[in-house]
Write an enzyme that holds these catalytic residues in place. Structure first.
Site, short mmCIF file in Angstrom:
data_model
loop_
_atom_site.label_atom_id
_atom_site.label_comp_id
_atom_site.label_asym_id
_atom_site.label_seq_id
_atom_site.Cartn_x
_atom_site.Cartn_y
_atom_site.Cartn_z
N ARG A 226 1.48 13.94 7.12
CA ARG A 226 2.29 14.21 8.32
C ARG A 226 3.77 14.44 7.99
NH1 ARG A 226 -0.18 9.10 11.53
NH2 ARG A 226 -0.64 8.49 9.38
N LEU B 63 0.84 -1.20 0.00
CA LEU B 63 0.00 0.00 0.00
C LEU B 63 0.88 1.25 0.00
CD1 LEU B 63 -2.79 -0.95 2.55
CD2 LEU B 63 -2.52 -1.58 0.14
N LYS C 133 4.77 10.13 0.24
CA LYS C 133 5.54 9.65 1.39
C LYS C 133 6.53 8.54 1.04
CE LYS C 133 3.34 7.53 4.87
NZ LYS C 133 2.67 7.42 6.17
N GLY D 206 -8.86 4.72 3.29
CA GLY D 206 -8.36 3.85 4.34
C GLY D 206 -7.63 2.62 3.81
N ALA E 292 -0.59 4.41 -1.41
CA ALA E 292 -1.43 5.47 -1.96
C ALA E 292 -1.58 6.66 -1.02
CB ALA E 292 -2.80 4.92 -2.31
N SER F 221 52.48 26.65 -16.53
CA SER F 221 51.61 27.06 -15.42
C SER F 221 50.84 28.32 -15.76
CB SER F 221 52.45 27.33 -14.18
OG SER F 221 53.05 26.15 -13.76
C1 UD1 Z 1 -1.50 2.02 10.23
C2 UD1 Z 1 -2.43 1.05 10.99
C3 UD1 Z 1 -2.03 1.06 12.45
C4 UD1 Z 1 -0.59 0.63 12.57
C5 UD1 Z 1 0.33 1.50 11.71
C6 UD1 Z 1 1.72 0.88 11.64
C7 UD1 Z 1 -4.60 1.02 9.84
C8 UD1 Z 1 -6.00 1.53 9.85
N1 UD1 Z 1 -3.79 1.50 10.82
O1 UD1 Z 1 -1.70 3.34 10.74
O2 UD1 Z 1 -2.86 0.17 13.17
O3 UD1 Z 1 -0.19 0.67 13.92
O4 UD1 Z 1 -0.15 1.58 10.37
O5 UD1 Z 1 2.63 1.70 10.96
O6 UD1 Z 1 -4.26 0.21 9.01
N2 UD1 Z 1 -2.66 3.92 2.54
C9 UD1 Z 1 -3.25 3.82 1.30
N3 UD1 Z 1 -4.51 4.28 1.13
C10 UD1 Z 1 -5.24 4.81 2.14
C11 UD1 Z 1 -4.63 4.92 3.41
C12 UD1 Z 1 -3.35 4.46 3.58
O7 UD1 Z 1 -2.62 3.33 0.36
O8 UD1 Z 1 -6.40 5.18 1.89
C13 UD1 Z 1 -1.28 3.42 2.73
C14 UD1 Z 1 -0.27 4.51 3.07
O9 UD1 Z 1 0.38 4.98 1.91
C15 UD1 Z 1 0.71 3.78 3.99
C16 UD1 Z 1 -0.12 2.68 4.61
O10 UD1 Z 1 -1.27 2.53 3.80
O11 UD1 Z 1 1.77 3.20 3.27
C17 UD1 Z 1 -0.51 2.99 6.05
O12 UD1 Z 1 -1.24 4.20 6.10
P1 UD1 Z 1 -0.99 5.26 7.24
O13 UD1 Z 1 -1.92 6.39 6.99
O14 UD1 Z 1 0.43 5.54 7.40
O15 UD1 Z 1 -1.53 4.44 8.51
P2 UD1 Z 1 -1.11 4.67 10.03
O16 UD1 Z 1 -1.85 5.81 10.56
O17 UD1 Z 1 0.36 4.70 10.14
MG MG Z 2 1.86 4.84 8.75
#
Ligand code: UD1
Ligand code: MG
Length: 453
Positions: A18, A11, A25, A83, A13, A408
């Site tokens: 942050r 994943l 990212k 999500g 996307a 030189s």
């Molecule tokens: C997520 C977990 C959390 C865990 C943490 C570990 C979920 C709901 N939460 O939180 O329990 O402790 O990772 O690092 O899974 N992404 C998508 N599409 C979206 C949302 C996210 O592709 O719609 C991808 C992001 O690019 C990223 C990954 O999913 O690579 C995680 O997303 P992020 O928003 O970083 O989740 P956390 O808040 O870190």
């Molecule tokens: Mg994360």
């Protein structure tokens, strides 16, 4: 028994708000390599049979990086970011088509993950589990989902935003990475809803859903340094520290002499031969190869360079992409080499710029190749057994033939034939006694001025 097939879905996307950056990212780098490339390297080494990467709309750069890092990767676009579970379903077609035994969901922002950990996470699936969660106990659990264990089994994962104070006190956190039994994955994922504080489809809900379906959900514990997720620049810096430590340890183990390892910065692809010495405070950018017996002296910066056998670089040298040093070459202090080949035995020891050049001989202090005319770059070729006097400017395109001399301080604007002498500087004028005459004139004026006071 036939080995189990495994589809990895990475994943990537998320916008990474942050990080406070315009770059996606997963494109942020650790040790000169994008987080996504680190993750895909681990996925590729973990014995997976197919890989899908989920990118955001318009993230062509991320898609290209995925294909570069792991050829054969399929790209899926998550059009709206709703999500992590929603993101996995963007790759639903891959699940339906491949019908893998195992599915690994890996986050693009968890770059330190080791292939062995991914393999370990898959192991419970072979024993019939529906879901396996990679858990860990971070020093600071802030931001992570908490893993709720009941009667020795994983009951649920609670995202921090939705957790009660008691749940927040749980030390066991979700590393984000999960493994699903392929035959149940879609049924589980399609049941995930968005009734939570962020109205997102959380992958973490899969645990409670699997339990509801009477499927076993298990947690596999990993080390923080393997599992840490990167959401902020501070976490990126922390992961860089861990990565650098690993790379230094690997270099030491391979026999490289690092006098002060903690001051040397490496890239994931830095390659060393045998008996290489690296003095304190050296930075290796991407794509550097150092051959046997070479020494990189303090305060040097190298990127895209090949250092030949026995060569000595620095102190205070800069090798830029395309720098190619032959055997026993010496590149000394305040010398910059770019897109240039310095041939075996040649030395540029002091204060030079060598760009777009072939250098077959020693060059004097302060020699500069003037490679750029304001529009185009041109080459300088210096043959064998040439003498380039100090502070010479070689205005490219220009060739200095074998055995030639350049006086030189010359500005060389035309080719110098082999064995010729070229002088390109103003002829010196000497006026005997001139300085003495000037001094006596001045003291006479001073005396007159005082007399007039
Ligand atoms: C997520 C977990 C959390 C865990 C943490 C570990 C979920 C709901 N939460 O939180 O329990 O402790 O990772 O690092 O899974 N992404 C998508 N599409 C979206 C949302 C996210 O592709 O719609 C991808 C992001 O690019 C990223 C990954 O999913 O690579 C995680 O997303 P992020 O928003 O970083 O989740 P956390 O808040 O870190
Ligand atoms: Mg994360």
């Amino acid at each position: 028994m036939k080995p189990r097939t495994c589809l990895a879905i990475v994943l990537a996307a998320g916008e990474g708000t942050r990080m406070r950056s315009a770059r996606p990212k997963v494109m942020h780098a650790l040790a000169g390599r994008s987080m996504l490339a680190h993750v895909l390297a681990a996925v590729g080494a973990a014995g997976t049979t197919a890989t899908a990467v989920v990118v955001g709309p318009g993230q062509d750069e991320v898609a290209a990086e995925a294909k570069r890092a792991l050829p054969g990767t399929e790209i899926f676009v998550q059009h709206e970011r709703k999500g992590t579970a929603h993101a996995v379903l963007a790759a639903k077609a891959a699940i339906a088509r491949k019908k893998p035994d195992d599915i690994l969901i890996v986050f693009g922002d968890t770059p330190l993950i080791a292939p062995e950990t991914l393999q370990r996470l898959r192991a419970p699936l072979a024993k019939g589990a529906g879901v396996a969660v990679l858990a860990f106990r971070p020093a600071d659990p802030a931001g992570y989902g908490r893993v709720i264990v009941e009667d020795g089994a994983v009951a649920a994962i609670r995202e921090e935003a939705d957790a009660s104070a008691r749940e927040r006190a749980i030390a066991l956190c979700n590393g984000g990475i999960m493994a699903f039994a392929g035959k149940h994955a879609l049924a589980i994922l399609e049941r995930v809803g968005n009734a939570n504080r962020k109205h997102e489809f959380y992958l973490t809900d899969a645990v409670a859903i699997a339990r509801g379906m009477k499927l076993a959900a298990v947690a596999v514990e990993g080390e923080e340094d393997d599992v840490r997720g990167i959401n902020t620049k501070a976490q990126l810096a922390e992961a860089e520290r861990v990565t650098q430590q690993r790379l230094r340890q690997a270099a030491l183990k391979a026999g490289v002499t690092l006098i002060a390892p903690e001051t040397v910065f490496l890239s994931a692809d830095t390659s060393f031969g045998k008996d290489v010495t690296v003095e304190p405070y050296v930075v290796f950018g991407e794509n550097v190869k150092v051959d046997d017996g070479a020494t990189i002296r303090s305060f040097s910066h190298l990127a895209g360079a090949h250092v030949g056998k026995g060569a000595i670089v620095g102190p205070f040298a800069r090798l830029r992409p395309g720098a190619k040093l032959g055997e026993d070459v010496h590149i000394g202090n305040f010398v910059e080499v770019k897109e240039a080949s310095v041939e075996a035995g040649a030395k540029a020891n002091h204060l030079s710029y060598i760009g777009d050049a072939t250098v077959g001989s020693n060059i004097g202090a302060g020699t500069i190749t003037c490679n750029y005319d304001g529009a185009l770059k041109h080459r300088t070729e210096i043959g064998k057994d040439v003498f380039i006097g100090s502070n010479s400017a070689l205005v490219a395109p220009v060739k200095i033939g074998a055995g030639a001399y350049v006086g030189s301080g010359s500005v060389i604007t035309a080719d110098v034939p082999a064995n010729a002498l070229a002088l390109g500087r103003g002829r010196q004028v000497v006026k005997e006694g001139w300085a003495a005459r000037l001094r006596s004139l001045k003291s006479l004026r001073k005396k007159k001025a005082r007399a007039g006071d």
